[in-house]
Write an enzyme that holds these catalytic residues in place. Structure first.
Site, PDB file in Angstrom:
ATOM      1  N   LYS A  55     -45.169 -21.711 -59.960  1.00 45.13           N
ATOM      2  CA  LYS A  55     -46.207 -21.928 -58.931  1.00 45.13           C
ATOM      3  C   LYS A  55     -47.217 -22.900 -59.544  1.00 45.13           C
ATOM      4  CE  LYS A  55     -49.874 -21.125 -57.304  1.00 45.13           C
ATOM      5  NZ  LYS A  55     -50.870 -22.190 -57.053  1.00 45.13           N
ATOM      6  N   GLU A  80     -67.434 -21.570 -70.359  1.00 43.35           N
ATOM      7  CA  GLU A  80     -66.564 -22.738 -70.262  1.00 43.35           C
ATOM      8  C   GLU A  80     -67.018 -23.611 -69.092  1.00 43.35           C
ATOM      9  OE1 GLU A  80     -62.474 -22.092 -68.943  1.00 43.35           O
ATOM     10  OE2 GLU A  80     -61.815 -23.479 -70.496  1.00 43.35           O
ATOM     11  N   GLU A  98     -52.453 -17.476 -71.127  1.00 41.61           N
ATOM     12  CA  GLU A  98     -53.034 -18.614 -71.857  1.00 41.61           C
ATOM     13  C   GLU A  98     -54.281 -19.001 -71.066  1.00 41.61           C
ATOM     14  OE1 GLU A  98     -51.154 -19.003 -74.412  1.00 41.61           O
ATOM     15  OE2 GLU A  98     -49.215 -18.312 -73.676  1.00 41.61           O
ATOM     16  N   CYS A 102     -58.760 -26.939 -72.180  1.00 39.27           N
ATOM     17  CA  CYS A 102     -59.164 -25.562 -72.513  1.00 39.27           C
ATOM     18  C   CYS A 102     -59.656 -25.403 -73.948  1.00 39.27           C
ATOM     19  CB  CYS A 102     -57.995 -24.626 -72.256  1.00 39.27           C
ATOM     20  SG  CYS A 102     -56.463 -25.212 -72.989  1.00 39.27           S
TER      21      CYS A 102
HETATM   22  P1  NAD Z   1     -57.360 -20.896 -62.129  1.00 36.61           P
HETATM   23  O1  NAD Z   1     -57.282 -19.623 -62.868  1.00 36.61           O
HETATM   24  O2  NAD Z   1     -58.329 -21.024 -61.021  1.00 36.61           O
HETATM   25  O3  NAD Z   1     -55.931 -21.226 -61.474  1.00 36.61           O
HETATM   26  C1  NAD Z   1     -54.763 -21.284 -62.241  1.00 36.61           C
HETATM   27  C2  NAD Z   1     -53.572 -21.012 -61.348  1.00 36.61           C
HETATM   28  O4  NAD Z   1     -53.687 -19.702 -60.820  1.00 36.61           O
HETATM   29  C3  NAD Z   1     -53.439 -21.952 -60.154  1.00 36.61           C
HETATM   30  O5  NAD Z   1     -52.081 -22.252 -59.958  1.00 36.61           O
HETATM   31  C4  NAD Z   1     -53.952 -21.102 -58.999  1.00 36.61           C
HETATM   32  O6  NAD Z   1     -53.387 -21.446 -57.770  1.00 36.61           O
HETATM   33  C5  NAD Z   1     -53.475 -19.731 -59.430  1.00 36.61           C
HETATM   34  N1  NAD Z   1     -54.211 -18.608 -58.807  1.00 36.61           N
HETATM   35  C6  NAD Z   1     -55.474 -18.616 -58.301  1.00 36.61           C
HETATM   36  N2  NAD Z   1     -55.779 -17.395 -57.807  1.00 36.61           N
HETATM   37  C7  NAD Z   1     -54.692 -16.613 -58.021  1.00 36.61           C
HETATM   38  C8  NAD Z   1     -54.405 -15.240 -57.774  1.00 36.61           C
HETATM   39  N3  NAD Z   1     -55.287 -14.446 -57.174  1.00 36.61           N
HETATM   40  N4  NAD Z   1     -53.202 -14.756 -58.168  1.00 36.61           N
HETATM   41  C9  NAD Z   1     -52.307 -15.538 -58.799  1.00 36.61           C
HETATM   42  N5  NAD Z   1     -52.514 -16.853 -59.043  1.00 36.61           N
HETATM   43  C10 NAD Z   1     -53.696 -17.383 -58.666  1.00 36.61           C
HETATM   44  O7  NAD Z   1     -57.552 -22.024 -63.227  1.00 36.61           O
HETATM   45  P2  NAD Z   1     -57.745 -23.587 -63.010  1.00 36.61           P
HETATM   46  O8  NAD Z   1     -59.109 -23.839 -62.503  1.00 36.61           O
HETATM   47  O9  NAD Z   1     -56.558 -24.129 -62.277  1.00 36.61           O
HETATM   48  O10 NAD Z   1     -57.584 -24.113 -64.522  1.00 36.61           O
HETATM   49  C11 NAD Z   1     -58.625 -24.141 -65.426  1.00 36.61           C
HETATM   50  C12 NAD Z   1     -58.522 -22.979 -66.383  1.00 36.61           C
HETATM   51  O11 NAD Z   1     -57.264 -22.980 -67.056  1.00 36.61           O
HETATM   52  C13 NAD Z   1     -59.570 -23.085 -67.472  1.00 36.61           C
HETATM   53  O12 NAD Z   1     -60.136 -21.822 -67.715  1.00 36.61           O
HETATM   54  C14 NAD Z   1     -58.753 -23.552 -68.681  1.00 36.61           C
HETATM   55  O13 NAD Z   1     -59.351 -23.282 -69.903  1.00 36.61           O
HETATM   56  C15 NAD Z   1     -57.467 -22.827 -68.461  1.00 36.61           C
HETATM   57  N6  NAD Z   1     -56.356 -23.427 -69.234  1.00 36.61           N
HETATM   58  C16 NAD Z   1     -55.875 -22.766 -70.342  1.00 36.61           C
HETATM   59  C17 NAD Z   1     -54.855 -23.336 -71.105  1.00 36.61           C
HETATM   60  C18 NAD Z   1     -54.307 -22.653 -72.347  1.00 36.61           C
HETATM   61  O14 NAD Z   1     -53.279 -23.071 -72.847  1.00 36.61           O
HETATM   62  N7  NAD Z   1     -54.957 -21.634 -72.875  1.00 36.61           N
HETATM   63  C19 NAD Z   1     -54.311 -24.564 -70.724  1.00 36.61           C
HETATM   64  C20 NAD Z   1     -54.839 -25.205 -69.607  1.00 36.61           C
HETATM   65  C21 NAD Z   1     -55.855 -24.626 -68.860  1.00 36.61           C
END
Ligand code: NAD
Length: 495
Positions: free
Chosen positions: A188, A397, A263, A297
């Site tokens: 997804k 963050e 992650e 991140c």
């Molecule tokens: P997010 O958590 O808003 O969304 C991530 C994913 O989750 C998207 O595909 C979104 O559609 C999905 N999602 C949203 N609500 C959901 C739910 N209720 N149930 C299941 N899935 C759902 O994050 P974002 O804004 O897309 O990304 C930024 C975040 O990702 C930051 O916190 C960043 O640090 C983190 N990140 C971490 C890593 C790592 O390797 N640790 C890598 C990249 C990004």
């Protein structure tokens, strides 16, 4: 605004773009769609099918059927490796197309996607395909009174939910070990950036990955993402994104006893001792906080600078940040692109306001940027704040080109400042004294400590987090491959 190559125009023409389920390109069952926008111009690039629980059901079922019947799970590592290497070769051959799509959808400078995102993803498929060859699927167990062995077998259907900052790269980092181990996957992608994942599925099809082994459900997080996280047919789940959503995904998986890897976000620090080459470190830290417009991140968002070199380092950093060439991702001289969405820009600007209200000093203002010819894009200027450790901008963050500087005197003080964070993803130590650098690196509470560099990623060096930054695994290491194999013992008494 920019001319796209014919292959990309053709890919985007068949709207709404379809999902890839069980080897078929299909619209969502209920016909819903979503828009994906070009962050550099604010205009709609394409309409994409928006899946929901019914589509997730189809995807998980397709993954289960492929696990049982496609032959993928039963193949030798060598047979799967041939296909995964072919997929990596196809990624390389289509690199320019993928770079163009990624830059268009995420807003990142093309040069960044070409130097890192796309080739590193291809290399990840090769790395895990080769690692699988070196892993024994069965190992004899020497136990008195028994003939016994331990088998390592794939789990079945693995779910993957990805964020928008490195969509293509993270698909590679995430699914390559699962596939190399013989699992099938349901992906997804983030609703803001689904395009490169869909193009990837085309390449997987071309590479001969059997139908149903890779399934892509595009859609919103609260519908498609939530449906995937709570699906009882999954055998493993991997989530990359924010801690807030990570918690919800883990709760849903917990109810089904599905093991989950998280992650999550970070608040990376750089500890800079006074014995460094100040100019080189200032350049490196500016590079880190502006990479992908700061939407990284693990990047260096908190700079802890030993008092004696604070002024010269800050002066150099302000000059370098002010001189960054901001612009549209496709323009070759762009160093800093837009943020991914209006929502993300509002979040970054809001943090700046809050930080200043709480007493942070603005060393470089930041704020909305207007790029000529691209006035509707989501651009923000880099910002540099200074203040104490309790400020919201020092703790949370932000995910934009905003760094927060603090001073320290003693090594212990720096360690306490870094380890006081609720996150635990990645930090760096900068020093001309290798003994000190190693000592400090070992005492930092995080998944990754880097010395005299920040944002280091190499196959074979595990990358993961602890505390609010995640749990249950990590990526890029040998352990990640093992995460996608379950152990099964077979024993017979020798009576
Ligand atoms: P997010 O958590 O808003 O969304 C991530 C994913 O989750 C998207 O595909 C979104 O559609 C999905 N999602 C949203 N609500 C959901 C739910 N209720 N149930 C299941 N899935 C759902 O994050 P974002 O804004 O897309 O990304 C930024 C975040 O990702 C930051 O916190 C960043 O640090 C983190 N990140 C971490 C890593 C790592 O390797 N640790 C890598 C990249 C990004």
């Amino acid at each position: 605004m920019t001319t796209l190559r014919a292959e990309v125009t053709e890919f985007l023409a068949a709207q709404p773009l379809k999902m890839y389920l069980g080897g078929r390109w299909t619209e969502s069952l209920h016909g819903a769609t979503l828009e994906t926008r070009d962050p550099g111009t604010g205009s709609v690039i394409a309409r994409v099918s928006a899946g929901d629980a019914a589509d997730v059901e189809r995807a998980v079922r397709a993954g289960a059927v492929a696990f049982a019947q496609s032959g993928w799970a039963a193949m030798t590592a060598k047979e799967r490796g041939v296909i995964l290497h072919r997929l990596a070769d196809l990624i390389d051959q289509h690199q320019e197309i993928l770079v163009e799509i990624e830059s268009l959808d995420v807003g990142k400078p093309r040069a960044q996607a070409a130097a890192f995102d796309v080739p590193h993803a291809a290399a990840t498929f090769r790395y895990y395909a080769d690692l699988a060859l070196r892993t024994q699927p069965a190992e004899p167990l020497v136990v008195s009174g028994f003939e016994a062995r331990r088998m390592l077998v794939p789990y079945g259907v693995c779910g993957f939910i990805f964020p928008w900052n490195f969509p293509f790269l993270l698909v590679g980092w995430g699914i390559a070990p699962a596939l190399a181990a013989g699992n099938t996957v349901v992906i997804k992608p983030a609703e803001d950036t689904p395009l490169s994942t869909l193009y990837f599925a085309k390449l997987a099809e071309q590479a001969g990955v059997p139908a149903g082994v890779i399934n892509v459900v595009t859609g919103l997080g609260e519908t498609a993402g939530a449906a995937l996280a709570r699906h009882p047919g999954l055998k493993r789940m991997s989530f990359t994104g924010s801690p807030e959503v990570g918690r919800q995904v883990a709760e849903a998986c917990g109810r089904n006893l599905v093991p989950v890897k998280l992650e999550l976000g970070g608040k990376g620090a750089a500890i800079v001792f006074e014995d460094v080459d100040i100019e080189a470190v200032a350049t490196a830290l500016v590079g880190a906080i502006t990479l992908n417009a700061g939407q990284v991140c693990c990047t260096a968002t908190r700079w802890l600078v030993q008092r004696k070199i604070y002024d010269p380092l800050v002066k150099l950093a302000v000059a370098a940040l002010s001189g960054m060439r901001m612009g549209y991702g496709a323009n070759p001289d762009t160093q800093l692109g837009p943020l991914v969405s209006e929502k993300q820009r509002a979040r970054v600007l809001d943090y700046l306001d809050q930080g200043v209200k709480e007493g942070a000093k603005l060393l470089l203002d930041g704020g909305t940027a207007v790029v000529q010819g691209y006035e509707e894009g989501y651009y923000v200027k880099p910002a540099l704040l200074a203040g104490g450790p309790g400020n919201v901008c020092a703790k949370e963050e932000i995910f934009g080109p905003v760094a927060y500087v603090m001073t320290f005197d003693a090594e212990q003080e720096a360690l306490e400042l870094v380890n006081g964070s609720a996150y635990g993803l990645a930090n760096s130590v900068w020093s001309g004294d290798p003994e000190r650098a190693n000592r400090v690196a070992e005492r930092l509470t995080a998944g990754n400590s880097w010395i005299n560099a920040h944002n280091l990623f190499a196959h074979g060096i595990p990358y993961g987090g602890c505390n609010l930054s995640g749990c249950g695994g990590g990526v890029l290491g040998e352990d990640t491959f093992r995460d996608y194999l379950r152990a099964q013992s077979i024993a017979r008494p020798l009576a």
